[in-house]
Design a protein around this motif. Structure first.
Motif: not given
Length: 308
Positions: A32-34, A40-43, A266-278
């Motif tokens: 599930a974490a994977l 998290s890279l989708s956006f 999935q509550l961790g997904q926003p943090l990962l996406t924030l990293v990718w957005s930067v």
């Protein structure tokens, strides 16, 4: 619904004792974490695809390419068609996760930053848990709901803060997308107790193929196309991973540890996406974004320990 039917649904969505303890729980959590990591890279990938395609073209082509991959998988694996009782849930997965959520979030990303959208989508785990509870009759513990609601409240507060108390059209797209996606997640997790996770998303994507062909055709005829490397890479990712491969991992994980518990990862997904957005898009983060992401990460720890 009869008592027997209710019991069947509860057993379908709950992790079995042998697979939800020890090694089974650990492997299910990893899967599930994977899945969350891939989502998290989708956006960022969608933002790249929008550099060359319009929102309708991007969504339609995403679904068509994923449909081709799913059809090839089903043929190669010799999968038999699902039983009649599985089709209503498959159609919900198809409508929510293959068409609704991708289109609505793509429309939102035209005017909203990836970082902002990622934090708003952080409310998805709560919505998934609610759909799961309503659908199955299960009642997670008070600690679970308290933590889930706290995570959702943090996301809503962030949204209102960023929009000065008035949600934007992009926020509305995102929240509606959350609702339809949560319904698809919950039904997909339930089906993954009866069908392999790969087949659940594969059949859902294949069923949506005719609609996605029409969507792609409409988009390509009505929207400008500027093909470039980033647009092609982004489109390839959201088709192969966001729409198919990530769901295989996600549904297998949910089948092992249960929808409510898996959904809170999935509550961790926003943090990962924030990293990718930067890193990938060069976006500047709002000061409240990492704070909100940390709050929802704390909620993860609580929900993973709470009885579901």
């Amino acid at each position: 619904m009869t008592t027997q039917d209710s019991a069947t649904l509860r057993s379908a969505i709950a992790p079995q004792r042998g697979t939800a303890s020890g090694r089974g729980t650990a492997s299910g959590t990893v899967l599930a974490a994977l899945g969350v990591a891939s989502f998290s890279l989708s956006f960022p990938a969608t933002a790249w695809s929008l550099e060359g395609f319009g929102p309708w073209s991007s969504t339609g082509l995403r679904g068509v390419l994923a449909g081709v991959l799913a059809a090839l998988y089903l043929l190669a694996s010799g999968a038999t068609p699902p039983k009649r009782r599985h089709w209503p849930a498959l159609l919900m997965v198809s409508g929510g996760c293959v068409l609704g959520f991708p289109l609505l979030t793509t429309l939102a990303l035209r005017t909203s930053s990836t970082a902002h959208s990622a934090v708003v989508i952080g409310v998805l785990p709560l919505a998934t848990a609610v759909f799961s509870a309503v659908r199955t009759g299960r009642r997670p513990s008070r600690a679970f709901w308290t933590a889930a609601l706290a995570g959702a409240a943090a996301v809503l507060a962030f949204t209102l803060l960023q929009s000065h108390g008035r949600p934007s059209a992009a926020d509305l797209f995102l929240f509606v997308g959350v609702v339809v996606c949560a319904a698809g997640y919950a039904e997909g997790g339930r089906l993954s107790r009866d069908l392999p996770g790969a087949q659940v998303i594969a059949w859902a994507v294949v069923v949506a193929l005719p609609v996605m062909l029409v969507t792609a055709g409409f988009g390509l005829a009505a929207e400008p196309v500027r093909i470039g490397p980033k647009a092609l890479v982004g489109l390839a990712y959201i088709a192969a991973v966001s729409q198919f491969g990530g769901f295989v991992l996600w549904y297998r994980g949910m089948a092992a540890i249960g929808v409510p518990r898996a959904s809170q990862l999935q509550l961790g997904q926003p943090l990962l996406t924030l990293v990718w957005s930067v890193l990938l898009l060069g976006e500047e983060l709002p000061a409240a974004a990492p704070v909100t992401a940390v709050v929802v990460l704390v909620c993860i720890a609580v929900t993973q320990r709470a009885r579901t």
